[in-house]
Design an enzyme around this catalytic site. Structure first.
Site, PDB file in Angstrom:
ATOM      1  N   SER A 127       0.801  -1.215   0.000  1.00 12.72           N
ATOM      2  CA  SER A 127       0.000   0.000   0.000  1.00 12.72           C
ATOM      3  C   SER A 127       0.834   1.265   0.000  1.00 12.72           C
ATOM      4  O   SER A 127       0.292   2.366   0.003  1.00 12.72           O
ATOM      5  CB  SER A 127      -0.909   0.014   1.236  1.00 12.72           C
ATOM      6  OG  SER A 127      -0.129  -0.024   2.415  1.00 12.72           O
ATOM      7  N   CYS A 128       2.156   1.141   0.003  1.00 17.44           N
ATOM      8  CA  CYS A 128       3.002   2.330   0.132  1.00 17.44           C
ATOM      9  C   CYS A 128       4.043   2.358  -0.971  1.00 17.44           C
ATOM     10  O   CYS A 128       4.879   1.464  -1.051  1.00 17.44           O
ATOM     11  CB  CYS A 128       3.688   2.358   1.493  1.00 17.44           C
ATOM     12  SG  CYS A 128       4.801   3.759   1.699  1.00 17.44           S
ATOM     13  N   GLY A 129       3.988   3.389  -1.807  1.00 17.29           N
ATOM     14  CA  GLY A 129       4.924   3.489  -2.908  1.00 17.29           C
ATOM     15  C   GLY A 129       6.192   4.229  -2.571  1.00 17.29           C
ATOM     16  O   GLY A 129       7.058   4.381  -3.418  1.00 17.29           O
TER      17      GLY A 129
END
Length: 265
Positions: free
Chosen positions: A107-109
């Site tokens: 969920s975290c780029g």
């Protein structure tokens, strides 16, 4: 493998029933560059080469035209767990110096960025006039929805679809991670040398900073989301000249940035 069968207990006000249920698969993938660990991503195991290609492109590690050379180093339960990419040292972009040392979760780029300055993205604004109607945008979302096979089974995956300026589907990829799905779609077009025709990026979830920057780096001028947009996504979209549209559902939509980029509403 995109979906796996699990037994679950379905509880309703008047009953509790054991059922066979499908869950979206989440598994780690270690990416090596020239046989040295670069990062670990949590992803849905499909289109792994496309995922790596899109990620390295977005991270300014490899942007050459020559195709990458992949080698599956290790598998776990027939799922790739370590993949190596051979890249000539003189072909490595400056992004390789900002080497990720942390786990990049689904969920975290931006997990693994070393410094705040690593978030900066520069380049010429993409703003341009595009002939498109609201009805056409909704039709593209219906096309994307029809191809979301993993979501139909699990209800737990995201999709990213890319269309050309004639609103024709170029590619669609699914993953439990929003930015992973974008990397897979962009990577697919890089491999097929079709990214120059990308005009619309449709995403099934919300849009935050990393989705906007990936679209900007890929030179895709319009992002259309079925859900919300973050404040930073809107700020960067305005700066990058990207038309950013959210809450595209039920024949309605909200234009957050550069509404003048689209005509014929």
């Amino acid at each position: 493998m995109q979906a796996a069968n699990y037994q679950s207990l379905k509880i309703s006000p008047n009953s509790a029933v054991k059922i066979d249920d499908f869950l979206v698969v989440e598994a780690p993938l270690q990416i090596n560059i020239n046989n040295e660990p670069y990062t670990v991503v949590m992803r849905t195991p499909n289109s792994d080469f496309e995922l790596i290609t899109g990620l390295l492109f977005a991270e300014d590690i490899y942007k050459k035209d020559a195709p990458l050379v992949f080698q599956i180093i290790k598998e776990i339960s027939k799922i790739p767990a370590i993949i190596n990419v051979d890249i000539q040292k003189d072909a490595l972009g400056k992004g390789y110096l900002n080497k990720r040392t942390l786990l990049s979760v689904s969920s975290c780029g931006i997990c693994g960025k070393r410094e705040l300055e690593d978030l900066n993205v520069v380049g010429k604004s993409l703003e341009k006039n595009i002939q498109i109607s609201a009805d056409s945008l909704h039709k593209m979302h219906l096309v994307m929805k029809n191809f979301q096979e993993t979501f139909k089974k699990t209800g737990g995956s995201h999709a990213a679809a890319i269309f050309n300026k004639e609103q024709e589907l170029l590619t669609i990829k699914e993953d439990l991670g929003r930015h992973n799905a974008v990397d897979k779609s962009v990577g697919d077009l890089l491999i097929t040398q079709n990214l120059k025709n990308a005009h619309f990026l449709l995403v099934s979830g919300r849009v935050s900073y990393e989705i906007v920057t990936k679209s900007f780096i890929a030179k895709i001028p319009v992002i259309v989301a079925i859900s919300a947009c973050s404040s930073l996504a809107v700020d960067f979209a305005k700066e990058f000249g990207i038309c950013l549209i959210g809450f595209t559902r039920n024949n309605k939509m909200t234009v957050y940035a550069n509404p003048n980029s689209i005509n014929n509403f």
